[in-house]
Design an enzyme around this catalytic site. Structure first.
Site, PDB file in Angstrom:
ATOM      1  N   LYS A   1       0.835  -1.199   0.000  1.00  0.00           N
ATOM      2  CA  LYS A   1       0.000   0.000   0.000  1.00  0.00           C
ATOM      3  C   LYS A   1       0.872   1.253   0.000  1.00  0.00           C
ATOM      4  O   LYS A   1       2.042   1.222   0.377  1.00  0.00           O
ATOM      5  CB  LYS A   1      -0.931   0.015   1.227  1.00  0.00           C
ATOM      6  CG  LYS A   1      -1.887  -1.162   1.262  1.00  0.00           C
ATOM      7  CD  LYS A   1      -2.829  -1.136   0.079  1.00  0.00           C
ATOM      8  CE  LYS A   1      -3.742  -2.339   0.077  1.00  0.00           C
ATOM      9  NZ  LYS A   1      -4.353  -2.580  -1.202  1.00  0.00           N
ATOM     10  N   CYS A   2       0.272   2.351  -0.381  1.00  0.00           N
ATOM     11  CA  CYS A   2       0.923   3.660  -0.451  1.00  0.00           C
ATOM     12  C   CYS A   2       1.657   3.944   0.859  1.00  0.00           C
ATOM     13  O   CYS A   2       1.096   3.688   1.928  1.00  0.00           O
ATOM     14  CB  CYS A   2      -0.140   4.709  -0.712  1.00  0.00           C
ATOM     15  SG  CYS A   2       0.465   6.385  -0.803  1.00  0.00           S
ATOM     16  N   PRO A   3       2.866   4.390   0.769  1.00  0.00           N
ATOM     17  CA  PRO A   3       3.657   4.840  -0.365  1.00  0.00           C
ATOM     18  C   PRO A   3       4.659   3.795  -0.869  1.00  0.00           C
ATOM     19  O   PRO A   3       5.530   4.118  -1.671  1.00  0.00           O
ATOM     20  CB  PRO A   3       4.399   6.050   0.198  1.00  0.00           C
ATOM     21  CG  PRO A   3       4.729   5.622   1.599  1.00  0.00           C
ATOM     22  CD  PRO A   3       3.504   4.814   2.042  1.00  0.00           C
TER      23      PRO A   3
END
Length: 80
Positions: A18-20
């Protein structure tokens, strides 16, 4: 140029991150490539579309194409 015509050096699979993390790992991966080389990134993070567009704008690299297949996002990035 279509996605099928893009010649790339290596595929990196960042699905499940997941981000980042997908962008951070892409930045690290690009360090091992020469200028002009293209890499293929696989991701399933819904935020990846915006993240990779922004990453390329800021870093100066080129987002050649991005496509969605099933729930996977595929990005082709050329190192500048």
């Amino acid at each position: 140029m279509t996605t099928d015509e893009i010649i790339f050096e290596k595929t990196y699979d960042f699905r499940g991150l997941k981000c980042p993390l997908p962008v951070l790992k892409t930045r690290r991966a690009l360090k091992s490539h020469d200028k002009g080389q293209v890499i293929k990134i696989l991701s399933d993070d819904p935020a990846a579309n915006l993240d990779f567009i922004h990453f390329c704008e800021v870093s100066g690299n080129v987002l050649l194409d991005n496509v969605e297949e099933d729930k996977n996002l595929i990005f082709f990035i050329k190192k500048i």
